[in-house]
Design a protein around this motif. Structure first.
Motif, PDB file in Angstrom:
ATOM      1  N   ARG A  79       0.839  -1.206   0.000  1.00  0.00           N
ATOM      2  CA  ARG A  79       0.000   0.000   0.000  1.00  0.00           C
ATOM      3  C   ARG A  79       0.876   1.258   0.000  1.00  0.00           C
ATOM      4  O   ARG A  79       0.576   2.236  -0.699  1.00  0.00           O
ATOM      5  N   ALA A  80       1.944   1.209   0.791  1.00  0.00           N
ATOM      6  CA  ALA A  80       2.852   2.362   0.858  1.00  0.00           C
ATOM      7  C   ALA A  80       3.506   2.624  -0.487  1.00  0.00           C
ATOM      8  O   ALA A  80       3.694   3.787  -0.887  1.00  0.00           O
ATOM      9  N   GLU A  81       3.850   1.568  -1.216  1.00  0.00           N
ATOM     10  CA  GLU A  81       4.462   1.733  -2.531  1.00  0.00           C
ATOM     11  C   GLU A  81       3.483   2.337  -3.533  1.00  0.00           C
ATOM     12  O   GLU A  81       3.863   3.159  -4.375  1.00  0.00           O
ATOM     13  N   ILE A  82       2.218   1.941  -3.467  1.00  0.00           N
ATOM     14  CA  ILE A  82       1.222   2.500  -4.394  1.00  0.00           C
ATOM     15  C   ILE A  82       0.962   3.963  -4.048  1.00  0.00           C
ATOM     16  O   ILE A  82       0.771   4.799  -4.940  1.00  0.00           O
ATOM     17  N   ALA A  83       0.975   4.294  -2.756  1.00  0.00           N
ATOM     18  CA  ALA A  83       0.832   5.697  -2.355  1.00  0.00           C
ATOM     19  C   ALA A  83       2.022   6.510  -2.856  1.00  0.00           C
ATOM     20  O   ALA A  83       1.865   7.644  -3.339  1.00  0.00           O
ATOM     21  N   ARG A  84       3.211   5.937  -2.768  1.00  0.00           N
ATOM     22  CA  ARG A  84       4.412   6.615  -3.262  1.00  0.00           C
ATOM     23  C   ARG A  84       4.352   6.759  -4.785  1.00  0.00           C
ATOM     24  O   ARG A  84       4.761   7.783  -5.342  1.00  0.00           O
ATOM     25  N   LEU A  85       3.856   5.741  -5.458  1.00  0.00           N
ATOM     26  CA  LEU A  85       3.691   5.798  -6.916  1.00  0.00           C
ATOM     27  C   LEU A  85       2.762   6.944  -7.298  1.00  0.00           C
ATOM     28  O   LEU A  85       3.050   7.720  -8.217  1.00  0.00           O
ATOM     29  N   HIS A  86       1.651   7.061  -6.594  1.00  0.00           N
ATOM     30  CA  HIS A  86       0.689   8.138  -6.841  1.00  0.00           C
ATOM     31  C   HIS A  86       1.344   9.508  -6.679  1.00  0.00           C
ATOM     32  O   HIS A  86       1.203  10.393  -7.532  1.00  0.00           O
ATOM     33  N   GLU A  87       2.099   9.668  -5.607  1.00  0.00           N
ATOM     34  CA  GLU A  87       2.727  10.957  -5.319  1.00  0.00           C
ATOM     35  C   GLU A  87       3.855  11.272  -6.304  1.00  0.00           C
ATOM     36  O   GLU A  87       3.951  12.392  -6.818  1.00  0.00           O
ATOM     37  N   THR A  88       4.686  10.286  -6.587  1.00  0.00           N
ATOM     38  CA  THR A  88       5.844  10.517  -7.451  1.00  0.00           C
ATOM     39  C   THR A  88       5.433  10.745  -8.902  1.00  0.00           C
ATOM     40  O   THR A  88       5.972  11.626  -9.588  1.00  0.00           O
ATOM     41  N   ALA A  89       4.481   9.948  -9.383  1.00  0.00           N
ATOM     42  CA  ALA A  89       4.049  10.057 -10.777  1.00  0.00           C
ATOM     43  C   ALA A  89       3.022  11.158 -10.991  1.00  0.00           C
ATOM     44  O   ALA A  89       2.725  11.506 -12.139  1.00  0.00           O
ATOM     45  N   GLN A  90       2.481  11.700  -9.879  1.00  0.00           N
ATOM     46  CA  GLN A  90       1.412  12.693  -9.989  1.00  0.00           C
ATOM     47  C   GLN A  90       0.281  12.134 -10.846  1.00  0.00           C
ATOM     48  O   GLN A  90      -0.139  12.724 -11.850  1.00  0.00           O
ATOM     49  N   ALA A  91      -0.177  10.941 -10.446  1.00  0.00           N
ATOM     50  CA  ALA A  91      -1.214  10.221 -11.183  1.00  0.00           C
ATOM     51  C   ALA A  91      -1.910   9.265 -10.230  1.00  0.00           C
ATOM     52  O   ALA A  91      -1.365   8.921  -9.173  1.00  0.00           O
ATOM     53  N   ALA A  92      -3.098   8.855 -10.563  1.00  0.00           N
ATOM     54  CA  ALA A  92      -3.768   7.815  -9.768  1.00  0.00           C
ATOM     55  C   ALA A  92      -2.938   6.543  -9.854  1.00  0.00           C
ATOM     56  O   ALA A  92      -2.440   6.188 -10.928  1.00  0.00           O
ATOM     57  N   GLY A  93      -2.756   5.854  -8.706  1.00  0.00           N
ATOM     58  CA  GLY A  93      -1.963   4.636  -8.672  1.00  0.00           C
ATOM     59  C   GLY A  93      -2.818   3.417  -8.380  1.00  0.00           C
ATOM     60  O   GLY A  93      -3.765   3.503  -7.583  1.00  0.00           O
ATOM     61  N   TYR A  94      -2.504   2.292  -9.016  1.00  0.00           N
ATOM     62  CA  TYR A  94      -3.301   1.073  -8.874  1.00  0.00           C
ATOM     63  C   TYR A  94      -2.407  -0.139  -8.618  1.00  0.00           C
ATOM     64  O   TYR A  94      -1.259  -0.183  -9.066  1.00  0.00           O
ATOM     65  N   PHE A  95      -2.973  -1.108  -7.903  1.00  0.00           N
ATOM     66  CA  PHE A  95      -2.320  -2.402  -7.733  1.00  0.00           C
ATOM     67  C   PHE A  95      -3.351  -3.469  -8.074  1.00  0.00           C
ATOM     68  O   PHE A  95      -4.450  -3.495  -7.515  1.00  0.00           O
ATOM     69  N   ALA A  96      -3.026  -4.325  -9.040  1.00  0.00           N
ATOM     70  CA  ALA A  96      -3.940  -5.384  -9.472  1.00  0.00           C
ATOM     71  C   ALA A  96      -3.292  -6.742  -9.298  1.00  0.00           C
ATOM     72  O   ALA A  96      -2.066  -6.860  -9.342  1.00  0.00           O
ATOM     73  N   VAL A  97      -4.108  -7.765  -9.079  1.00  0.00           N
ATOM     74  CA  VAL A  97      -3.603  -9.116  -8.845  1.00  0.00           C
ATOM     75  C   VAL A  97      -4.482 -10.133  -9.556  1.00  0.00           C
ATOM     76  O   VAL A  97      -5.583  -9.822 -10.016  1.00  0.00           O
ATOM     77  N   TYR A  98      -3.974 -11.361  -9.644  1.00  0.00           N
ATOM     78  CA  TYR A  98      -4.814 -12.479 -10.052  1.00  0.00           C
ATOM     79  C   TYR A  98      -5.671 -12.885  -8.858  1.00  0.00           C
ATOM     80  O   TYR A  98      -5.197 -12.914  -7.722  1.00  0.00           O
ATOM     81  N   ARG A  99      -6.918 -13.222  -9.106  1.00  0.00           N
ATOM     82  CA  ARG A  99      -7.759 -13.833  -8.073  1.00  0.00           C
ATOM     83  C   ARG A  99      -8.595 -14.896  -8.760  1.00  0.00           C
ATOM     84  O   ARG A  99      -9.582 -14.591  -9.409  1.00  0.00           O
ATOM     85  N   GLY A 100      -8.151 -16.147  -8.629  1.00  0.00           N
ATOM     86  CA  GLY A 100      -8.790 -17.206  -9.386  1.00  0.00           C
ATOM     87  C   GLY A 100      -8.518 -16.981 -10.864  1.00  0.00           C
ATOM     88  O   GLY A 100      -7.380 -16.847 -11.291  1.00  0.00           O
ATOM     89  N   ALA A 101      -9.594 -16.896 -11.648  1.00  0.00           N
ATOM     90  CA  ALA A 101      -9.452 -16.677 -13.092  1.00  0.00           C
ATOM     91  C   ALA A 101      -9.620 -15.209 -13.457  1.00  0.00           C
ATOM     92  O   ALA A 101      -9.711 -14.873 -14.633  1.00  0.00           O
ATOM     93  N   ASP A 102      -9.652 -14.328 -12.452  1.00  0.00           N
ATOM     94  CA  ASP A 102      -9.897 -12.917 -12.707  1.00  0.00           C
ATOM     95  C   ASP A 102      -8.656 -12.066 -12.501  1.00  0.00           C
ATOM     96  O   ASP A 102      -7.742 -12.431 -11.764  1.00  0.00           O
TER      97      ASP A 102
END
Length: 258
Positions: A79-102
């Protein structure tokens, strides 16, 4: 069961609804709707606001939502890395994963100045073919796995530039796998561009994706290169956490992150 879930979805989408509104929206007979609504109220999935003659979501759904968040579980360092990504890139930041087949959006950090794409909220699991984080995760699958995913989810056209053919998507995924960065330019939402990089586990397999979204008008050659550098930095640190549990540490002499 299908009718019951459809009723929940209508009430959720509208922020509440009367029995008549549900009946008209779904085409179900009014007596059937009343019976199902009362069953949902008794189970605490809905509440009945009698004075307003309408139904709204019940409290049990909140407990289900909390349970879902726990099951997907994004660790605090990630979560801290995505918050840092948002701040550094000056953009909305996202983290996505596999969950089953999705392919699922597990965490989002945004702000009024850099809002997330709608509907990219927690739990979004559609349109992997048209999103940067989806392309990264699809590029990590075998051809057979990609075929299975598309058989379930399809390749709907969302904008004029959305890829809708398997041949074109396969070529795109091959390029993504080669360069390590996925871009989508107004394929998901008109006027918006997204980029993503993969997160790898100890075996080198892609298990997640970090991504950003920005207005297309803000993208230049310099900005594109900077975004790719920031994404690679974020994905490297998230991957390091998943491989060894190591987290980013502040510099001892400057207080800046290293």
């Amino acid at each position: 069961m299908e009718k019951t879930l459809s009723i929940l979805e209508i009430v959720a989408e509208r922020g509440g609804a009367s029995a008549k509104e549900v009946s008209q929206a779904l085409g179900y007979p009014l007596p059937t709707v009343y019976r199902l609504l009362q069953s949902l109220v008794q189970s605490d999935y809905l509440i009945h606001l009698k004075g307003e003659c309408r139904f709204e979501l019940g409290y049990k759904l909140d407990r289900l939502g909390v349970s879902l968040h726990r099951q997907i579980g994004v660790p605090t360092p990630v979560r801290a890395e995505i918050a840092r990504l948002h701040e550094t890139a000056q953009a909305a930041g996202y983290f996505a994963v596999y969950r089953g087949a999705d392919v699922v959006v597990a965490y989002v950090v945004d702000s009024p100045a850099h809002p997330r794409l709608i509907p990219l909220n927690f739990g979004f699991h559609e349109a992997a073919h048209a999103t940067a984080f989806g392309k990264i995760l699809l590029a990590g699958m075998s051809a057979e796995q990609v075929g299975q995913y598309l058989e379930v989810h399809g390749m709907p056209r969302l904008t004029g530039t959305t890829i809708t053919s398997r041949e074109e998507l396969d070529a795109e995924l091959s390029a993504v796998a080669s360069r390590g960065i996925a871009w989508e330019r107004e394929e998901f939402v008109p006027g918006m561009t997204c980029a993503a990089n993969g997160v790898r586990n100890g075996a080198g397999m892609i298990v997640g994706s970090v991504a950003i979204s920005v207005p297309s008008g803000q993208i230049s050659g310099t900005r594109e290169r900077e975004i790719e550098r920031i994404l690679r930095d974020a994905s490297n640190h998230v991957s390091k956490y998943y491989r060894s549990g190591q987290v980013r540490r502040p510099s001892a002499d400057t207080g800046r992150v290293m």
